[in-house]
Design an enzyme around this catalytic site. Sequence first.
Site, PDB file in Angstrom:
ATOM      1  N   ASP A 302      12.085 -11.069 -27.324  1.00 13.63           N
ATOM      2  CA  ASP A 302      10.849 -11.334 -28.078  1.00 13.63           C
ATOM      3  C   ASP A 302      10.353 -10.050 -28.748  1.00 13.63           C
ATOM      4  OD1 ASP A 302      11.017 -13.840 -26.939  1.00 13.63           O
ATOM      5  OD2 ASP A 302       9.565 -13.385 -25.358  1.00 13.63           O
TER       6      ASP A 302
HETATM    7  N1  LIG Z   1      20.206  -2.501 -21.212  1.00 11.51           N
HETATM    8  C1  LIG Z   1      19.646  -2.275 -22.418  1.00 11.51           C
HETATM    9  N2  LIG Z   1      19.659  -1.040 -22.936  1.00 11.51           N
HETATM   10  C2  LIG Z   1      19.106  -0.795 -24.135  1.00 11.51           C
HETATM   11  N3  LIG Z   1      18.520  -1.716 -24.886  1.00 11.51           N
HETATM   12  C3  LIG Z   1      18.479  -2.973 -24.438  1.00 11.51           C
HETATM   13  C4  LIG Z   1      19.030  -3.327 -23.161  1.00 11.51           C
HETATM   14  N4  LIG Z   1      18.813  -4.639 -22.953  1.00 11.51           N
HETATM   15  C5  LIG Z   1      18.169  -5.073 -24.050  1.00 11.51           C
HETATM   16  N5  LIG Z   1      17.962  -4.083 -24.945  1.00 11.51           N
HETATM   17  C6  LIG Z   1      17.259  -4.165 -26.231  1.00 11.51           C
HETATM   18  O1  LIG Z   1      16.665  -5.453 -26.336  1.00 11.51           O
HETATM   19  C7  LIG Z   1      17.294  -6.197 -27.403  1.00 11.51           C
HETATM   20  C8  LIG Z   1      17.375  -7.643 -26.996  1.00 11.51           C
HETATM   21  O2  LIG Z   1      18.106  -7.726 -25.797  1.00 11.51           O
HETATM   22  P1  LIG Z   1      18.806  -9.040 -25.289  1.00 11.51           P
HETATM   23  O3  LIG Z   1      19.986  -9.358 -26.122  1.00 11.51           O
HETATM   24  O4  LIG Z   1      19.011  -8.829 -23.841  1.00 11.51           O
HETATM   25  O5  LIG Z   1      17.702 -10.105 -25.615  1.00 11.51           O
HETATM   26  P2  LIG Z   1      17.338 -11.388 -24.792  1.00 11.51           P
HETATM   27  O6  LIG Z   1      18.434 -11.679 -23.847  1.00 11.51           O
HETATM   28  O7  LIG Z   1      16.959 -12.409 -25.767  1.00 11.51           O
HETATM   29  O8  LIG Z   1      16.078 -10.844 -24.032  1.00 11.51           O
HETATM   30  P3  LIG Z   1      15.212 -11.577 -22.945  1.00 11.51           P
HETATM   31  O9  LIG Z   1      15.457 -10.744 -21.733  1.00 11.51           O
HETATM   32  O10 LIG Z   1      13.841 -11.456 -23.455  1.00 11.51           O
HETATM   33  O11 LIG Z   1      15.742 -12.982 -22.861  1.00 11.51           O
HETATM   34  C9  LIG Z   1      18.605  -5.496 -27.604  1.00 11.51           C
HETATM   35  O12 LIG Z   1      19.144  -5.733 -28.875  1.00 11.51           O
HETATM   36  C10 LIG Z   1      18.196  -4.051 -27.393  1.00 11.51           C
HETATM   37  O13 LIG Z   1      17.485  -3.556 -28.488  1.00 11.51           O
END
Ligand SMILES: Nc1ncnc2c1ncn2[C@@H]1O[C@H](COP(=O)(O)OP(=O)(O)OP(=O)(O)O)[C@@H](O)[C@H]1O
Length: 348
Positions: A302
């Site tokens: 988000d």
């Molecule tokens: N371990 C990490 N290290 C660095 N950046 C991260 C990490 N995890 C997430 N991010 C950041 O957050 C963004 C979105 O992460 P992710 O793909 O996990 O989204 P999501 O799974 O939709 O998140 P959510 O946990 O809200 O469901 C990534 O593109 C990055 O910018």
Amino acid sequence: MASGDFELAEGTLLGMGNPLLDMQARVEKAFLDKWNLKENDAILADDSHVAMFEELDKTHEIEYVPGGATQNALRVCQWILDEPHRVTFFGAVGKDKYADVLREKASAAGVNVQYQVNESVKTGTCGVLLYQNFRSLCAHLAAANTFTIDHLDVEANKAFVEKAKFYYIAGFFLTVCPPAIMRVAKHAAEHNKIFMMNLAAPFISQFFTQPLMEALPYVDILFGNESEAAAFAEANKFDTTCVKEIAKKIAELPKVNKNRTRTVVITQGDEPTIVIENGEVFEFPVIPLTKEQLVDTNGAGDAFVGGFLAEYIRGKPVADAIKCGNFAASTIIQQNGCTYPEKCEYQP
Ligand SMILES: Nc1ncnc2c1ncn2[C@@H]1O[C@H](COP(=O)(O)OP(=O)(O)OP(=O)(O)O)[C@@H](O)[C@H]1O
Ligand SMILES: *[C@@H]1O[C@H](CO)[C@@H](O)[C@H](O)[C@H]1NC(C)=O
Ligand SMILES: *[C@@H]1O[C@H](CO)[C@@H](O)[C@H](O)[C@H]1NC(C)=O
Ligand SMILES: *[C@@H]1O[C@H](CO)[C@@H](O)[C@H](O)[C@H]1NC(C)=O
């Protein structure tokens, strides 16, 4: 603070979604097992979960934080922008303390909150069950689920829709009010405005395929993460598990407004973000974080969208928007819940 080349008008971005108060708790594996919850998931609560919420309340320490995917993204977006009320939000709440908390937090962030209030139901909540580094979401929509398209017929709200140039709706809202989504989607296409959505969770592609595929032709920018992209590919029989291939295929699906091609943005946690723009594939690395810096990834997706939107609605190119998305996500991850420091120190 970052300022664009022009002054951003009030109400430039309009979002619609489920305003939920997150009930965050650290739980044991046994608790997840007992209630049939996966370690990493996002689901809708049904009657079987009512007792789960009660037990959670009795046996665990709960922290209440504002949530809801769309509202989170908009709060983050507004935090990055210089002036309040550039962003408007529609969603349904009850008439209770939870609604007051949500309104207060979103307003404090500068979001122009225009809730539809249903006095006969409770404001929605979302169980955020943290176990090790995993996170299981169980959303009890309650009032959020009673949102009706009538809200868009209220004169003042009509004006908010017309004034906006950009629209963002997380896929979760497809379970609530597809007619409202379609009304806004068609308005955007007719006026050559930008309509954006998010795949939100695998269950949306799996079980809400029809409303999703009806809205998709109107989508100019689609966000999602890798598991959501995989679920979309499976529901649409794409016959590939390659994220780049999937993203490309999504971008190529039929589109109503042919003035611009569909942009697809797929995040992959700490792996690079895949972007399809004008049919071309791009990869953008994330900001690396150490294990110690990584406090709570809840809301990372988000926040990423919120950061992206803040730059994009100021007319910046997609690459700049991704950079801001990474900044926002990185900031949120280093705090508990979808929260951020008071002042935004973003340097584009
Ligand atoms: N371990 C990490 N290290 C660095 N950046 C991260 C990490 N995890 C997430 N991010 C950041 O957050 C963004 C979105 O992460 P992710 O793909 O996990 O989204 P999501 O799974 O939709 O998140 P959510 O946990 O809200 O469901 C990534 O593109 C990055 O910018
Ligand atoms: C409020 O919610 C109830 C229960 O779901 C529903 O029957 C009613 O139509 C809703 N009222 C409004 C004004 O949306
Ligand atoms: C598409 O672009 C053309 C030229 O820029 C413009 O005249 C037209 O109105 C646009 N289409 C829509 C749906 O706005
Ligand atoms: C993607 O989002 C889903 C929720 O929609 C979550 O369960 C999953 O862990 C996320 N995937 C990654 C790699 O972050």
